[in-house]
Design a protein around this motif. Structure first.
Motif, PDB file in Angstrom:
ATOM      1  N   GLU A 130     -66.702   0.112 -10.059  1.00 27.45           N
ATOM      2  CA  GLU A 130     -65.506   0.490  -9.319  1.00 27.45           C
ATOM      3  C   GLU A 130     -65.861   1.490  -8.220  1.00 27.45           C
ATOM      4  O   GLU A 130     -65.334   1.451  -7.117  1.00 27.45           O
ATOM      5  N   ARG A 131     -66.828   2.352  -8.565  1.00 28.99           N
ATOM      6  CA  ARG A 131     -67.235   3.369  -7.599  1.00 28.99           C
ATOM      7  C   ARG A 131     -67.874   2.714  -6.357  1.00 28.99           C
ATOM      8  O   ARG A 131     -67.577   3.060  -5.231  1.00 28.99           O
ATOM      9  N   THR A 132     -68.732   1.737  -6.623  1.00 28.36           N
ATOM     10  CA  THR A 132     -69.363   1.016  -5.505  1.00 28.36           C
ATOM     11  C   THR A 132     -68.305   0.337  -4.652  1.00 28.36           C
ATOM     12  O   THR A 132     -68.365   0.360  -3.426  1.00 28.36           O
ATOM     13  N   LEU A 133     -67.316  -0.228  -5.313  1.00 30.76           N
ATOM     14  CA  LEU A 133     -66.255  -0.903  -4.561  1.00 30.76           C
ATOM     15  C   LEU A 133     -65.514   0.091  -3.661  1.00 30.76           C
ATOM     16  O   LEU A 133     -65.270  -0.173  -2.484  1.00 30.76           O
ATOM     17  N   TYR A 134     -65.211   1.269  -4.206  1.00 35.83           N
ATOM     18  CA  TYR A 134     -64.553   2.315  -3.399  1.00 35.83           C
ATOM     19  C   TYR A 134     -65.361   2.613  -2.149  1.00 35.83           C
ATOM     20  O   TYR A 134     -64.863   2.672  -1.039  1.00 35.83           O
ATOM     21  N   ARG A 135     -66.669   2.806  -2.409  1.00 34.33           N
ATOM     22  CA  ARG A 135     -67.538   3.178  -1.299  1.00 34.33           C
ATOM     23  C   ARG A 135     -67.560   2.079  -0.242  1.00 34.33           C
ATOM     24  O   ARG A 135     -67.484   2.329   0.950  1.00 34.33           O
ATOM     25  N   LYS A 136     -67.660   0.845  -0.711  1.00 35.43           N
ATOM     26  CA  LYS A 136     -67.732  -0.278   0.222  1.00 35.43           C
ATOM     27  C   LYS A 136     -66.446  -0.423   1.024  1.00 35.43           C
ATOM     28  O   LYS A 136     -66.459  -0.706   2.219  1.00 35.43           O
ATOM     29  N   ILE A 137     -65.316  -0.223   0.336  1.00 36.97           N
ATOM     30  CA  ILE A 137     -64.042  -0.343   1.050  1.00 36.97           C
ATOM     31  C   ILE A 137     -64.011   0.666   2.191  1.00 36.97           C
ATOM     32  O   ILE A 137     -63.594   0.376   3.309  1.00 36.97           O
ATOM     33  N   LYS A 138     -64.541   1.844   1.898  1.00 37.48           N
ATOM     34  CA  LYS A 138     -64.575   2.879   2.934  1.00 37.48           C
ATOM     35  C   LYS A 138     -65.545   2.497   4.055  1.00 37.48           C
ATOM     36  O   LYS A 138     -65.210   2.517   5.230  1.00 37.48           O
ATOM     37  N   GLU A 139     -66.755   2.123   3.636  1.00 36.14           N
ATOM     38  CA  GLU A 139     -67.790   1.814   4.622  1.00 36.14           C
ATOM     39  C   GLU A 139     -67.424   0.631   5.501  1.00 36.14           C
ATOM     40  O   GLU A 139     -67.710   0.597   6.686  1.00 36.14           O
ATOM     41  N   LEU A 140     -66.801  -0.348   4.889  1.00 34.20           N
ATOM     42  CA  LEU A 140     -66.506  -1.558   5.655  1.00 34.20           C
ATOM     43  C   LEU A 140     -65.121  -1.501   6.289  1.00 34.20           C
ATOM     44  O   LEU A 140     -64.657  -2.464   6.901  1.00 34.20           O
ATOM     45  N   ASN A 141     -64.477  -0.345   6.097  1.00 32.21           N
ATOM     46  CA  ASN A 141     -63.166  -0.163   6.732  1.00 32.21           C
ATOM     47  C   ASN A 141     -62.147  -1.183   6.289  1.00 32.21           C
ATOM     48  O   ASN A 141     -61.450  -1.781   7.100  1.00 32.21           O
TER      49      ASN A 141
END
Ligand SMILES: Nc1ncnc2c1ncn2[C@@H]1O[C@H](COP(=O)(O)OP(=O)(O)O)[C@@H](O)[C@H]1O
Ligand SMILES: [Mg+2]
Length: 411
Positions: A398-409
Motif C-alpha cells: 500500500e505504501r508503494t502505491l501511495y508513493r507511486k500515485i504521488k510520483e505519477l501524479n
C-alpha cells in the motif's frame, strides 16, 4: 508537381492505385494548414508521408520535428512537448523549450498518437484550437503556430469508444484522413521495392547485384509482410550481405523469409537442416548486424538526450532508486497483474531476424511508466478508490502505491 515527380523526389517506390491515391491526397493537403491523421500498419511509410506533406507545404523552411508518443514516458511528455520552467519538477534544473516552441512556424509529426495520455491530449487540443499552451510549471500563456501531422497503427476510434482518447481531439486531428496501404494490399509493388533496395544495398556494400529467379519472386510476393516496407528493406539488406550465390532461387530466399505456416501451426518445431545451413560466418555477420543496430539506437538516444538539453539524463540520474525499484518490483512480482516484461536480448534464429519486431520491443518497454499509470488507474477504479485493495490486486504494498500515485501524479 505530378505524382511521378513526388515519387522521384522522395524516393517513393511503387505504382499501385492505392499508393498513388495516397500520394495524391498528400499532395493536395500539403499546402493547406489542415491537420492530417495518417493511418497504416507499422513500416508502411507513414513517416515518409508526413515528410512529403511538410516539404510540400509553405512551412518547408520551418522545422519538422518527429515525436514518438509511444516512446516517451507519461511523466515527461508534457515537458517535452510544451517545455518547462526551472524547478517545476525534480530534475528540472534548467528551463527547457518544448517542441511546440522550437517548431514554431513548422510541423510536428506525432507518431503513435493514440498513446498520448489524456492530460496531454487536453493540452494538445488547446494548442490546436487556439495556438495557446502553457509550459509545465508556468501559468503564462504562450503562443505558437505549428501544423500537426499525426500517425497511428491502431484504430484511434476504438480508443475513443473505450474512453482512452478524447473524441473532440480525434475529430480535430482527423480533419484529413490519409491511409497508407499495407504491402499486402499492393503486392504488385513488392518486387519493385525489392529491386530498388537490393540495388541500393549492393552499391552501399560494393557487392555484386542480386538476381531473383521466378520462384523466388513468387515467394517474396506471396509472403504476408507484417513489417511492411521496413521489413522488406531489412530482408533485402540481409540478402545483399549474406547471400553468396547472387542468383537467388526459391530455396535460397526461404532462408531469409520467416516461415509463416510453421510459425502458425507448429510454433515449437525448428525445421531440421535450415539451422545447419547457417555457417559460423553467417552468424557472426548477424551478431555484427545486431551490434550495428544497438549502436544506432544508442546514437539516437544520445542525440535525443542532448536535444532535450540533458533533461532525460537528469531525470534518470536524480531518481536512481525509483528506477531500480521499478525494475525490482517487476522481477519480484511475476504473478501480479503489474508484471512488465523486460525483454532479454534474444539470439534469434537467423530466419526470425527482423528489425521491425526488435524495434517494436524497445518502444514497448520504454512506455513502462505510462503502462504503470494505466494499470494503477484501472486498479483504483475497479476498487472504487480503495487503495488497500488496489495495491493487493497490483501485487505491491500500500505504501508503494501511495508513493507511486504521488510520483505519477495520479490523484
Ligand atoms: N513507398 C516506399 N518506397 C520506398 N521506401 C519506402 C516506402 N514506404 C516506406 N519506405 C521506407 O520504409 C521504411 C519504413 O517507413 P516509415 O515511414 O518509417 O514507416 P512507418 O512510419 O509507417 O512505420 C523507411 O525506411 C522508409 O524510407
Ligand atoms: Mg514509424
Amino acid at each position: 508537381m505530378d505524382i511521378q515527380d513526388i515519387k522521384n523526389r522522395f524516393g517513393i517506390i511503387g505504382n499501385s492505385p492505392l499508393l498513388n491515391r495516397a500520394i495524391d491526397i498528400a499532395r493536395q493537403v500539403a499546402p493547406t494548414d489542415m491537420s492530417v491523421l495518417i493511418t497504416g500498419e507499422s513500416g508502411s511509410g507513414k513517416e515518409v508521408f508526413s515528410q512529403i506533406i511538410h516539404h510540400m507545404s509553405a512551412r518547408k523552411h520551418g522545422s519538422f520535428i518527429a515525436v514518438n508518443c509511444g516512446a516517451i514516458p507519461e511523466g515527461t511528455i508534457d515537458s517535452e512537448l510544451f517545455g518547462h520552467e526551472k524547478g517545476s519538477f525534480t530534475g528540472a534544473h534548467e528551463a527547457r523549450k518544448g517542441y511546440f516552441e522550437v517548431a514554431n512556424g513548422g510541423t510536428i509529426f506525432l507518431d503513435e498518437v493514440a498513446e498520448l495520455p489524456l492530460g496531454t491530449q487536453a493540452r494538445l487540443l488547446r494548442v490546436l484550437e487556439s495556438g495557446e499552451y502553457l509550459r509545465v510549471g508556468s501559468s503564462k500563456v504562450q503562443k505558437t503556430d505549428v501544423r500537426i501531422i499525426a500517425a497511428t497503427n491502431v484504430d484511434v476510434y476504438d480508443r475513443v469508444k473505450s474512453g482512452k482518447f478524447r473524441e473532440d481531439l480525434y475529430y480535430r486531428l482527423n480533419t484529413v484522413p490519409l491511409r497508407i496501404p499495407s504491402l499486402n494490399e499492393r503486392k504488385e509493388d513488392i518486387y519493385l521495392l525489392f529491386r530498388k533496395f537490393s540495388a541500393d544495398f549492393s552499391d552501399k556494400y560494393r557487392s555484386p547485384g542480386i538476381q531473383l529467379e521466378p520462384e523466388a519472386i513468387q515467394i517474396l510476393t506471396n509472403y504476408s509482410w507484417p513489417g511492411n516496407v521496413r521489413q522488406l528493406k531489412n530482408i533485402a539488406e540481409q540478402i545483399c550481405v549474406l547471400e553468396k550465390d547472387r542468383n537467388v532461387n526459391g530455396t535460397e530466399i526461404l532462408k531469409y523469409i520467416p516461415n509463416e505456416s510453421a510459425a502458425n501451426n507448429l510454433p515449437m518445431t525448428v525445421s531440421g537442416n535450415s539451422k545447419e545451413d547457417f555457417s559460423e560466418r553467417d552468424i557472426l555477420y548477424k551478431v555484427l548486424f545486431d551490434m550495428k543496430k544497438d549502436m544506432m539506437e544508442l546514437k539516437k538516444l544520445v542525440a535525443e538526450i542532448m536535444q532535450s538539453g540533458g533533461n532525460t539524463a537528469h531525470i534518470i540520474a536524480d531518481n536512481p532508486q525509483y528506477i531500480n525499484q521499478l525494475y525490482q518490483e517487476v522481477d519480484l512480482n511475476p504473478q501480479s497483474e503489474s508484471t512488465f516484461t523486460i525483454k532479454q536480448p534474444v539470439i534469434h534464429h537467423p530466419n526470425d531476424f527482423n528489425y521491425a519486431n526488435d524495434i517494436e520491443e524497445v518502444e514497448e518497454s520504454l512506455s513502462l511508466v505510462e503502462k504503470e499509470s494505466d494499470l494503477i488507474r484501472k486498479a483504483l477504479k475497479k476498487h472504487k478508490g480503495k487503495r488497500k485493495f488496489a495495491a493487493q490486486e497490483l501485487g505491491i504494498s500500500e505504501r508503494t502505491l501511495y508513493r507511486k500515485i504521488k510520483e505519477l501524479n495520479l490523484s
